[in-house]
Design a protein around this motif. Structure first.
Motif, PDB file in Angstrom:
ATOM      1  N   GLY A   3       0.806  -1.209   0.000  1.00 46.85           N
ATOM      2  CA  GLY A   3       0.000   0.000   0.000  1.00 46.85           C
ATOM      3  C   GLY A   3       0.843   1.264   0.000  1.00 46.85           C
ATOM      4  O   GLY A   3       2.027   1.257  -0.354  1.00 46.85           O
ATOM      5  N   ARG A   4       0.245   2.353   0.432  1.00 44.78           N
ATOM      6  CA  ARG A   4       0.903   3.657   0.421  1.00 44.78           C
ATOM      7  C   ARG A   4       1.636   3.931   1.735  1.00 44.78           C
ATOM      8  O   ARG A   4       1.242   3.446   2.787  1.00 44.78           O
ATOM      9  CB  ARG A   4      -0.134   4.758   0.181  1.00 44.78           C
ATOM     10  N   TYR A   5       2.704   4.720   1.636  1.00 38.91           N
ATOM     11  CA  TYR A   5       3.452   5.218   2.800  1.00 38.91           C
ATOM     12  C   TYR A   5       3.959   4.079   3.679  1.00 38.91           C
ATOM     13  O   TYR A   5       3.990   4.180   4.901  1.00 38.91           O
ATOM     14  CB  TYR A   5       2.592   6.208   3.603  1.00 38.91           C
ATOM     15  N   THR A   6       4.346   2.988   3.034  1.00 39.49           N
ATOM     16  CA  THR A   6       4.894   1.829   3.742  1.00 39.49           C
ATOM     17  C   THR A   6       6.399   1.760   3.507  1.00 39.49           C
ATOM     18  O   THR A   6       6.877   2.009   2.399  1.00 39.49           O
ATOM     19  CB  THR A   6       4.198   0.541   3.267  1.00 39.49           C
ATOM     20  N   SER A   7       7.131   1.414   4.559  1.00 37.30           N
ATOM     21  CA  SER A   7       8.594   1.359   4.511  1.00 37.30           C
ATOM     22  C   SER A   7       9.052  -0.073   4.772  1.00 37.30           C
ATOM     23  O   SER A   7       8.696  -0.664   5.798  1.00 37.30           O
ATOM     24  CB  SER A   7       9.197   2.293   5.569  1.00 37.30           C
ATOM     25  N   ILE A   8       9.840  -0.617   3.851  1.00 38.25           N
ATOM     26  CA  ILE A   8      10.351  -1.982   3.975  1.00 38.25           C
ATOM     27  C   ILE A   8      11.868  -1.909   3.996  1.00 38.25           C
ATOM     28  O   ILE A   8      12.494  -1.397   3.064  1.00 38.25           O
ATOM     29  CB  ILE A   8       9.852  -2.865   2.818  1.00 38.25           C
ATOM     30  N   ALA A   9      12.473  -2.399   5.067  1.00 40.43           N
ATOM     31  CA  ALA A   9      13.922  -2.291   5.266  1.00 40.43           C
ATOM     32  C   ALA A   9      14.675  -3.344   4.445  1.00 40.43           C
ATOM     33  O   ALA A   9      14.112  -3.969   3.534  1.00 40.43           O
ATOM     34  CB  ALA A   9      14.233  -2.421   6.751  1.00 40.43           C
ATOM     35  N   GLY A  10      15.954  -3.562   4.775  1.00 38.20           N
ATOM     36  CA  GLY A  10      16.801  -4.454   3.995  1.00 38.20           C
ATOM     37  C   GLY A  10      16.704  -5.911   4.418  1.00 38.20           C
ATOM     38  O   GLY A  10      16.230  -6.250   5.504  1.00 38.20           O
ATOM     39  N   ASP A  11      17.139  -6.786   3.517  1.00 39.38           N
ATOM     40  CA  ASP A  11      17.222  -8.231   3.771  1.00 39.38           C
ATOM     41  C   ASP A  11      15.875  -8.846   4.136  1.00 39.38           C
ATOM     42  O   ASP A  11      15.805  -9.802   4.921  1.00 39.38           O
ATOM     43  CB  ASP A  11      18.243  -8.525   4.881  1.00 39.38           C
ATOM     44  N   VAL A  12      14.811  -8.299   3.593  1.00 36.91           N
ATOM     45  CA  VAL A  12      13.476  -8.859   3.829  1.00 36.91           C
ATOM     46  C   VAL A  12      13.229  -9.968   2.808  1.00 36.91           C
ATOM     47  O   VAL A  12      13.530  -9.819   1.620  1.00 36.91           O
ATOM     48  CB  VAL A  12      12.397  -7.768   3.720  1.00 36.91           C
ATOM     49  N   LYS A  13      12.699 -11.084   3.281  1.00 35.89           N
ATOM     50  CA  LYS A  13      12.433 -12.227   2.409  1.00 35.89           C
ATOM     51  C   LYS A  13      10.930 -12.498   2.392  1.00 35.89           C
ATOM     52  O   LYS A  13      10.291 -12.562   3.443  1.00 35.89           O
ATOM     53  CB  LYS A  13      13.174 -13.463   2.909  1.00 35.89           C
ATOM     54  N   ILE A  14      10.389 -12.637   1.190  1.00 29.57           N
ATOM     55  CA  ILE A  14       8.962 -12.901   1.025  1.00 29.57           C
ATOM     56  C   ILE A  14       8.816 -14.226   0.284  1.00 29.57           C
ATOM     57  O   ILE A  14       9.271 -14.359  -0.861  1.00 29.57           O
ATOM     58  CB  ILE A  14       8.279 -11.760   0.256  1.00 29.57           C
ATOM     59  N   ILE A  15       8.228 -15.201   0.939  1.00 33.56           N
ATOM     60  CA  ILE A  15       8.077 -16.541   0.373  1.00 33.56           C
ATOM     61  C   ILE A  15       6.689 -16.642  -0.250  1.00 33.56           C
ATOM     62  O   ILE A  15       5.678 -16.562   0.447  1.00 33.56           O
ATOM     63  CB  ILE A  15       8.236 -17.626   1.453  1.00 33.56           C
ATOM     64  N   VAL A  16       6.632 -16.802  -1.563  1.00 34.54           N
ATOM     65  CA  VAL A  16       5.353 -16.785  -2.270  1.00 34.54           C
ATOM     66  C   VAL A  16       5.108 -18.147  -2.922  1.00 34.54           C
ATOM     67  O   VAL A  16       5.858 -18.553  -3.817  1.00 34.54           O
ATOM     68  CB  VAL A  16       5.321 -15.666  -3.334  1.00 34.54           C
TER      69      VAL A  16
END
Length: 683
Positions: A60-73
């Protein structure tokens, strides 16, 4: 497939889809959908793509995602197979015995810390915080702070009352310009922010019209449920064929309804033809599919009338999920297999914004049915015919005893004479009129309900004086909303019930004199609120009003952007017109000057005042000085709506209008006659 995601700060200025030909079919697939002013320092999405079912990541809007984030899809292994590995030379098939859930949605205003892992099918709610190193395996509530492996809620960012306010304001849906203008408050104290923006948000929500969805008569088995889905025709890999197939396979011969919302545009015919091709496959299947083809004034109006929202992969999906969250309805992933899993559909029930439980609602209905058991069948049928929208139904139930028993002399209600009776007295006896409504009662209570007039202790004192005055030359107007509402249209009844809670009704009753005769304050609102606004009745009501100023010399005291009668013939029958302009907002700040200027005019003239709550006091003060003065409120804007002929409130770009979105943004005009009528300005 391992996909690196890196979206720098300030690089996303509008909701954006990042496309890729992931299957090598020369088609675009939205790998990532991300909202305005969100960023991703560095994340890795581990995804398995296949032509049968492909997923994307939505932020969405105005969301902050930092480093080394893993998303398992969609990396599930079928642990129910004998062999969990791969056999050399033997074809491998995707899991069939376990549920495939892949869509990951991170809503608005979220913070995802370093080294976080997010598993398939997770939705992270608005305003949530995911602490560094967390492993998120299930949905995260709005404004929750989660940590650990597996991630658990360890707290919330704000107090419950503050979260409830933020979920009404939903500032991320504002325009970029409005967000930028409010940046100082957004970076500041939470209570100051809420105090500033909550009143407008509450008023806006109360004014959302009900979408005109044609109900379907259902005769099948099971509960009556309506699921909203918005087909993604524009996608190279659309979800709508699978959604329709899954719905037909799951809900044939039941009372479940699939509501397809399709916008009217140049491609409408092509869209309908594509749907016809799909429907032709199911000609022998009996199920309920309802097409809603329209461009509604406010899309939120759809979500108040459904039990669930089925997601898609479009750039609008997070916005629609946010609307579903506003109304407390479930979201069903339109890309999961199976789509309508039992644990998902079991959660679907209509819930209103105050989260009242269904059993409590049923208890209220039961009590009312007992209380009304001696009434005629016609009255009993009103209960059965209440809106199926749960929020509207709850409001209806709360107010029903006043509406149904109004003519039974079983309840004490204010005595309110009709608007026509008020007009007759104004013409034949030269009475003045001061009107009260929700805005005036809010000022008395010290509540900032209206943008155009802030709460003011002196104004509140003066309004109390007017409300309790004994001058027989002044008619007191209050809205005829305390009993029977049958003359009003659906939207108006909905708004009245939303406003007139038991608490507000008690506050009003404490101020009113039940032995006094009042007159309907809606006399100056002849059009938009009425059930008969598509007949000749509004014209007759306006014609009756016009007789008041026929042949009279008028003094119009109005806000600088109100421009009463300009561009229409409302005052064409008046002998002459002069105007005194006050501020468009907070007119009481210039009250003494406005009063003094008006008193310079002759007492033979008719004074018409349109200045919000200030008009109530000004009309009274002029009347006790021997002038005939009328607080005429919204009569001109109602006349504009009547001339537009749409049966509802609409934007009038050249006139201030507090009852539609952005109605305070008024275009300049150049009208020599209007300018010549202005004799004083206090703005």
């Amino acid at each position: 497939m391992r996909i690196k995601l890196n979206i720098p700060e300030n690089s996303v200025q509008t909701d954006t889809a990042y496309m890729s030909d992931v299957l090598g079919e020369q088609k675009n697939f939205p790998v990532l959908v991300i909202g305005r002013d969100s960023y991703i320092e560095e994340a890795w999405a581990e995804v398995v793509f296949d032509s049968g079912m492909i997923y994307n990541l939505q932020v969405g809007r105005y969301t902050s995602i930092a480093g080394d984030v893993k998303i398992i899809v969609d990396m599930n292994h079928d642990y129910r197979r004998v062999c969990q590995g791969r056999i050399n030379g033997a074809p491998y098939h995707r899991p069939e015995r376990i549920r495939r859930k892949g869509q990951v949605v991170i809503m608005n205003d979220c913070w995802i810390g370093d080294d976080v892992t997010i598993m398939s099918g997770v939705t992270i709610g608005n305003g949530a915080v995911v602490a560094a190193g967390a492993v998120v395996v299930k949905d995260v509530p709005s404004y929750a702070i989660v940590s650990g492996n597996p991630a658990k809620v360890i707290g919330y960012r704000f107090e419950e009352r503050q979260i409830e306010a933020l979920e009404l304001i939903r500032w991320w849906n504002w325009t970029a310009e409005k967000v930028h203008a409010a940046a100082g408050l957004l970076y500041g104290d939470i209570d100051t922010f809420i105090e500033t923006f909550l009143p407008d948000a509450q008023r806006e929500l109360q004014q959302i019209p009900m979408a005109d969805i044609i109900p379907m008569e259902k005769t099948k088995s099971g509960p009556d449920r309506r699921l909203l889905y918005i087909p993604d025709f524009e996608q190279d890999y659309p979800t709508y064929p699978n959604v329709i197939e899954a719905f037909v396979n799951s809900y044939a011969d039941t009372n479940y309804e699939l509501l397809l919302y399709i916008r009217e545009d140049a491609d409408l015919q092509e869209k309908l033809e594509r749907l016809d091709d799909i429907f032709s496959k199911y000609e022998d299947v009996d199920c309920y599919v309802n097409l809603f083809v329209a461009n509604p004034e406010d899309e939120r109006s759809l979500f108040g009338q459904v039990d669930g929202y089925i997601t898609n992969r479009s750039t609008d999906n997070v916005r629609y999920m946010d609307m579903a969250d506003l109304y407390g309805i479930s979201c069903i992933s339109g890309v999961d297999v199976p789509m309508f899993a039992e644990q998902v559909t079991e959660r679907m029930c209509r819930t209103q914004t105050d989260k009242m439980q269904i059993d409590e609602l049923e208890r209220k209905v039961g009590e009312l049915q007992t209380m009304l058991s001696n009434l005629t069948n016609a009255y009993k049928q009103q209960i059965a015919q209440l809106s199926t929208n749960q929020y509207a139904m709850n409001l209806s139930v709360d107010n029903l005893k006043y509406e149904v028993l109004a003519t039974q002399d079983k309840l004490q209600l204010p005595t309110i004479r009709s608007g026509q009776e008020a007009i007759d007295k104004i013409i034949s006896e030269r009475k003045s009129m001061a009107r009260f409504g929700d805005g005036e009662f809010a000022v008395i209570a010290g509540v900032n309900r209206q943008k155009f007039q802030h709460a003011d202790a002196e104004l509140a004192r003066r309004l109390m004086e007017v409300l309790h005055m004994e001058n027989e030359e002044v008619l007191l107007g209050i809205p005829d909303i305390y009993g029977d509402l049958s003359k009003y249209n659906t939207e108006c009844r909905y708004n009245i019930r939303a406003y007139l809670t038991e608490e507000v009704r008690k506050q009003n009753y404490d101020l009113l004199d039940m032995d006094r005769t009042y007159y309907d304050a809606y006399v100056t609102r002849p059009y938009a609120s009425y059930l008969d606004n598509n007949t000749d009745a509004p014209k007759q009501r306006f014609d009756a009003l016009k007789k008041i100023w026929q042949g009279r010399n008028l003094v119009i005291v109005e806000g600088e952007k109100s421009r009463l009668g300009i561009g229409n013939d409302l005052f064409a029958g008046a002998k002459s017109i002069v105007r005194i302009l006050g501020p468009a907002e907070h007119a009481f700040d210039r009250y003494e000057e406005l009063l003094a200027e008006t008193k310079k005019q002759g007492k033979d003239k008719l004074v018409l005042v349109a200045l919000g709550p200030t008009a109530t006091v000004l009309a009274y003060d002029l009347a006790i000085e021997g002038y005939q003065a009328l607080d005429i409120g919204h009569v001109d804007i109602e006349y504009e709506w009547f001339l537009a002929g749409k049966g509802r409130k609409t934007e009038v770009k050249t006139k201030y209008n507090n009852e539609v979105a952005e109605g305070d943004q008024v275009e300049d005009i150049h009208d020599a006659e209007y300018e010549s009528q202005i004799i004083a300005r206090y703005v």
